[in-house]
Structures are given as structure tokens and as C-alpha cells.
Design a protein around this motif. Structure first.
Motif, short mmCIF file in Angstrom:
data_model
loop_
_atom_site.label_atom_id
_atom_site.label_comp_id
_atom_site.label_asym_id
_atom_site.label_seq_id
_atom_site.Cartn_x
_atom_site.Cartn_y
_atom_site.Cartn_z
N PHE A 154 28.55 40.87 -2.07
CA PHE A 154 27.95 41.36 -3.30
C PHE A 154 28.05 40.31 -4.41
O PHE A 154 27.08 40.08 -5.14
N ALA A 155 29.19 39.64 -4.54
CA ALA A 155 29.38 38.62 -5.57
C ALA A 155 28.45 37.43 -5.35
O ALA A 155 27.85 36.91 -6.30
N VAL A 156 28.31 36.99 -4.09
CA VAL A 156 27.42 35.86 -3.80
C VAL A 156 25.97 36.24 -4.10
O VAL A 156 25.22 35.45 -4.67
N ASN A 157 25.57 37.44 -3.72
CA ASN A 157 24.20 37.89 -4.02
C ASN A 157 23.97 37.99 -5.52
O ASN A 157 22.91 37.60 -6.01
N ALA A 158 24.93 38.52 -6.25
CA ALA A 158 24.78 38.64 -7.70
C ALA A 158 24.64 37.26 -8.33
O ALA A 158 23.80 37.06 -9.22
N ALA A 159 25.43 36.29 -7.87
CA ALA A 159 25.31 34.92 -8.40
C ALA A 159 23.94 34.34 -8.09
O ALA A 159 23.34 33.65 -8.92
N GLY A 160 23.42 34.61 -6.90
CA GLY A 160 22.09 34.13 -6.54
C GLY A 160 20.99 34.76 -7.37
O GLY A 160 20.04 34.09 -7.77
N PHE A 161 21.13 36.04 -7.65
CA PHE A 161 20.14 36.73 -8.49
C PHE A 161 20.15 36.15 -9.90
O PHE A 161 19.10 35.92 -10.49
N ILE A 162 21.33 35.93 -10.44
CA ILE A 162 21.44 35.36 -11.79
C ILE A 162 20.86 33.96 -11.82
O ILE A 162 20.13 33.58 -12.74
N ASP A 163 21.18 33.16 -10.80
CA ASP A 163 20.66 31.79 -10.72
C ASP A 163 19.13 31.79 -10.65
O ASP A 163 18.47 31.01 -11.33
N HIS A 164 18.58 32.68 -9.86
CA HIS A 164 17.11 32.74 -9.74
C HIS A 164 16.46 33.22 -11.03
O HIS A 164 15.46 32.65 -11.47
N ASP A 165 17.02 34.23 -11.64
CA ASP A 165 16.41 34.80 -12.86
C ASP A 165 16.49 33.86 -14.05
O ASP A 165 15.63 33.87 -14.92
N THR A 166 17.54 33.03 -14.13
CA THR A 166 17.70 32.13 -15.26
C THR A 166 17.15 30.73 -14.97
O THR A 166 17.23 29.85 -15.83
N HIS A 167 16.63 30.52 -13.75
CA HIS A 167 16.09 29.23 -13.33
C HIS A 167 17.15 28.12 -13.43
O HIS A 167 16.82 26.96 -13.67
N SER A 168 18.39 28.45 -13.24
CA SER A 168 19.46 27.47 -13.30
C SER A 168 19.40 26.48 -12.16
O SER A 168 19.90 25.36 -12.27
N GLY A 169 18.83 26.86 -11.05
CA GLY A 169 18.73 25.97 -9.91
C GLY A 169 17.74 24.83 -10.12
O GLY A 169 17.69 23.90 -9.33
N GLN A 170 16.96 24.87 -11.18
CA GLN A 170 15.98 23.83 -11.45
C GLN A 170 16.53 22.72 -12.34
O GLN A 170 15.77 21.92 -12.85
N GLY A 171 17.83 22.67 -12.52
CA GLY A 171 18.45 21.68 -13.40
C GLY A 171 18.16 20.25 -13.00
O GLY A 171 18.05 19.37 -13.85
N CYS A 172 18.04 19.97 -11.71
CA CYS A 172 17.76 18.62 -11.24
C CYS A 172 16.34 18.48 -10.74
O CYS A 172 16.00 17.49 -10.10
N GLY A 173 15.52 19.44 -10.98
CA GLY A 173 14.13 19.36 -10.56
C GLY A 173 13.97 19.51 -9.06
O GLY A 173 14.73 20.21 -8.40
N ALA A 174 13.01 18.79 -8.50
CA ALA A 174 12.72 18.90 -7.07
C ALA A 174 13.48 17.88 -6.24
O ALA A 174 13.18 17.67 -5.08
N ASP A 175 14.47 17.20 -6.81
CA ASP A 175 15.22 16.16 -6.12
C ASP A 175 16.39 16.68 -5.30
O ASP A 175 17.18 15.90 -4.80
N TRP A 176 16.53 17.99 -5.18
CA TRP A 176 17.67 18.53 -4.47
C TRP A 176 17.70 18.01 -3.05
O TRP A 176 16.66 17.90 -2.43
N PRO A 177 18.81 17.64 -2.46
CA PRO A 177 20.19 17.85 -2.87
C PRO A 177 20.72 16.77 -3.79
O PRO A 177 21.85 16.83 -4.23
#
Length: 61
Positions: free
Chosen positions: A24-47
Motif C-alpha cells: 500500500f505504501a509503495v502504491n501510494a508513493a507511486g500515485f503521488i509521484d505520477h500525480d505531481t509529475h515528480s518523475g519528470q525531474g530529469c526529463g526523458a534521460d532516465w535512468p
């Protein structure tokens, strides 16, 4: 009223509850990350982050 479960079953039940809370905690963190677009901090250069493993913080955009 006492439960008739053996110690190994109590341990298994506790681990199951901890696992459900963890998932539940991992899913909640993923939902927050997706909703706030935090995963886009480095653009499309991931990893990598702009070509580096550790991003430079002196050039904040």
C-alpha cells in the motif's frame, strides 16, 4: 478469547499484514509521484539525469 494458532502461523499472519501495508505504501508513493509529475525531474534521460548518474545541482532550471 485466545487464538489456537501456532507461533509459526502467527508469524506468517504478521508478515502478511506487514506486506500488505508495504505494498500500500509503495502504491501510494507511486500515485503521488505520477500525480505531481515528480518523475519528470530529469526529463526523458532516465535512468541517467542529463547524461550523469548523479545530477548536477549547480544548474537548477
Amino acid at each position: 478469547m485466545r487464538s489456537n494458532t501456532t507461533p509459526s502461523l502467527r508469524w506468517l499472519k504478521a508478515m502478511g499484514i506487514i506486506s500488505v501495508i508495504g505494498v500500500f505504501a509503495v502504491n501510494a508513493a507511486g500515485f503521488i509521484d505520477h500525480d505531481t509529475h515528480s518523475g519528470q525531474g530529469c526529463g526523458a534521460d532516465w535512468p541517467l539525469c542529463h547524461g550523469a548518474v548523479v545530477p548536477r545541482f549547480d544548474k537548477i532550471r
